[in-house]
Enzyme design. Structure first.
Site, PDB file in Angstrom:
ATOM      1  N   LYS A   4       0.868  -1.190   0.000  1.00 35.95           N
ATOM      2  CA  LYS A   4       0.000   0.000   0.000  1.00 35.95           C
ATOM      3  C   LYS A   4       0.899   1.233   0.000  1.00 35.95           C
ATOM      4  CE  LYS A   4      -4.513   1.488   1.706  1.00 35.95           C
ATOM      5  NZ  LYS A   4      -5.117   1.642   0.397  1.00 35.95           N
ATOM      6  N   GLU A  29      -7.807  -5.606 -10.215  1.00 34.22           N
ATOM      7  CA  GLU A  29      -8.653  -4.874  -9.260  1.00 34.22           C
ATOM      8  C   GLU A  29      -9.121  -3.611  -9.962  1.00 34.22           C
ATOM      9  OE1 GLU A  29      -6.344  -3.639  -5.815  1.00 34.22           O
ATOM     10  OE2 GLU A  29      -4.605  -3.151  -7.046  1.00 34.22           O
ATOM     11  N   LEU A  45      -4.023  -5.097  -4.330  1.00 30.64           N
ATOM     12  CA  LEU A  45      -3.909  -4.722  -2.931  1.00 30.64           C
ATOM     13  C   LEU A  45      -4.771  -5.686  -2.111  1.00 30.64           C
ATOM     14  CD1 LEU A  45      -2.720  -2.405  -1.090  1.00 30.64           C
ATOM     15  CD2 LEU A  45      -5.117  -1.758  -0.853  1.00 30.64           C
TER      16      LEU A  45
HETATM   17  N1  PDD Z   1      -7.922   2.485  -1.382  1.00 28.98           N
HETATM   18  N2  PDD Z   1      -7.172  -1.649  -4.246  1.00 28.98           N
HETATM   19  C1  PDD Z   1      -6.614  -0.417  -4.306  1.00 28.98           C
HETATM   20  C2  PDD Z   1      -5.679  -0.109  -5.409  1.00 28.98           C
HETATM   21  C3  PDD Z   1      -6.937   0.538  -3.308  1.00 28.98           C
HETATM   22  O1  PDD Z   1      -6.369   1.756  -3.354  1.00 28.98           O
HETATM   23  C4  PDD Z   1      -7.860   0.199  -2.285  1.00 28.98           C
HETATM   24  C5  PDD Z   1      -8.246   1.164  -1.197  1.00 28.98           C
HETATM   25  C6  PDD Z   1      -8.405  -1.095  -2.284  1.00 28.98           C
HETATM   26  C7  PDD Z   1      -9.373  -1.546  -1.212  1.00 28.98           C
HETATM   27  O2  PDD Z   1      -8.720  -1.774   0.026  1.00 28.98           O
HETATM   28  P1  PDD Z   1      -9.489  -1.585   1.399  1.00 28.98           P
HETATM   29  O3  PDD Z   1     -10.692  -2.451   1.334  1.00 28.98           O
HETATM   30  O4  PDD Z   1      -8.537  -2.024   2.431  1.00 28.98           O
HETATM   31  O5  PDD Z   1      -9.874  -0.110   1.500  1.00 28.98           O
HETATM   32  C8  PDD Z   1      -8.037  -1.999  -3.277  1.00 28.98           C
HETATM   33  C9  PDD Z   1      -8.077   3.430  -0.300  1.00 28.98           C
HETATM   34  C10 PDD Z   1      -9.436   3.491   0.295  1.00 28.98           C
HETATM   35  C11 PDD Z   1      -7.542   4.787  -0.747  1.00 28.98           C
HETATM   36  O6  PDD Z   1      -6.474   4.781  -1.334  1.00 28.98           O
HETATM   37  O7  PDD Z   1      -8.159   5.817  -0.471  1.00 28.98           O
END
Ligand code: PDD
Length: 286
Positions: free
Chosen positions: A147, A179, A203
């Site tokens: 991340k 994704e 991710l």
């Molecule tokens: N983004 N894939 C990507 C590329 C993401 O940036 C995110 C989340 C997810 C989903 O992950 P999670 O369920 O843990 O939020 C998948 C966050 C919310 C952001 O960058 O704002």
């Protein structure tokens, strides 16, 4: 109430927070982050978010500046100082400040930043209508499991959907679903919920895990496996999930209806179960 942020040991109004221009987060995008949803002042799935933070830090070789209790204290304090019931806590760790050199400098301290904004979960009308998405080839790097704050690829891809007023850009790499630009993607075909496995191309979403946990507990038929572009294009339902979107139905893809163009039966069930799951968490936060 002013936005209160945390930067390297101090809480302060956001206007007062300053980062040196040589911070490697600014110069190289050399850092990682988390977005944690907060319901009724309870951070949702905090342990899982902190575990993913540790994973990201390990992958980019930054020593974790806090243990879980330390992070928990900071997260709860930023929630308390910002005040609202439902918030979105953003936290970021960069390698720190040093003379510009690609190789890791020795002996520098990571920069730690937290902020919180009101959590804007999708409006009921959006849950009812579903959202439009477009598709694109996933041209990002091969470490999408980190991340990372280096989000240029994600931003360029997200803008493709923003340009046409769509909610997300769903990504394919060599004919397989990965994704979306800021969400994970699920597909329903013939009553079976399909999810691409967590590998280096996606991710590992915390919401993705919650959705799979609920689906398995409620005996949805689930298959975690590679999903082809053709399967996505011919899907009965498509969902996107993230901390801020929760679970949303995709009702049009590249201008064509998904299924009958309305949120599907399994989506409606999952959305209701997800809301119930959140309520339970608020009573007994884990
Ligand atoms: N983004 N894939 C990507 C590329 C993401 O940036 C995110 C989340 C997810 C989903 O992950 P999670 O369920 O843990 O939020 C998948 C966050 C919310 C952001 O960058 O704002």
């Amino acid at each position: 109430m002013p936005d209160i942020v945390y930067l390297n040991g101090e809480f302060m109004p956001i206007e007062e927070a300053r980062i040196p221009v040589l911070d490697r987060g600014f110069i190289f995008g050399d850092g990682v982050y988390e977005v944690i949803p907060v319901y009724s002042k309870h951070p949702f799935r905090m342990a899982e978010h902190l575990r993913r933070l540790q994973y990201s830090l390990d992958k980019i070789r930054i020593a974790n500046p806090h243990d879980d209790a330390g992070w928990g204290g900071l997260i709860n304090e930023i929630i308390r100082r910002n005040g609202g019931d439902d918030q979105s806590v953003y936290l970021q760790v960069t390698r720190g400040v040093a003379k510009r050199d690609h190789a890791f400098p020795k002996g520098i301290k990571p920069t730690v930043f937290l902020m919180s904004t009101p959590l804007a979960t999708p409006a009921p009308a959006l849950v009812e209508s579903g959202v439009a998405c477009v598709t694109a080839e996933d041209f990002r790097w091969f470490n999408c499991d980190i991340k990372s704050v280096s989000l240029l690829g994600n931003c360029l891809l997200r803008q493709l959907s923003a340009d046409v007023g769509a909610a997300e850009t769903i990504l394919f790499r060599n004919g397989q679903l990965t994704e979306a630009s800021a969400s994970n993607v699920f597909v329903v075909r013939n009553g079976v919920l399909l999810a691409p496995p967590k590998d280096n191309l996606v991710l590992p979403g915390i919401t993705y895990d919650v959705v799979l946990e609920i689906a398995r507990a409620r005996e949805f038929e689930v298959e975690v496996r590679a999903v082809s572009e053709a399967e996505v294009r011919g899907a009965d339902e498509i969902w996107v999930t993230s901390a801020t979107k929760e679970v949303l139905a995709v009702t049009s893809l590249d201008g064509k209806p998904v299924g009958d163009g309305k949120p599907g039966t399994l989506f409606r069930r999952m959305h209701a179960l997800y809301q119930q799951f959140k309520q339970e968490h608020m009573r007994t936060p884990a």
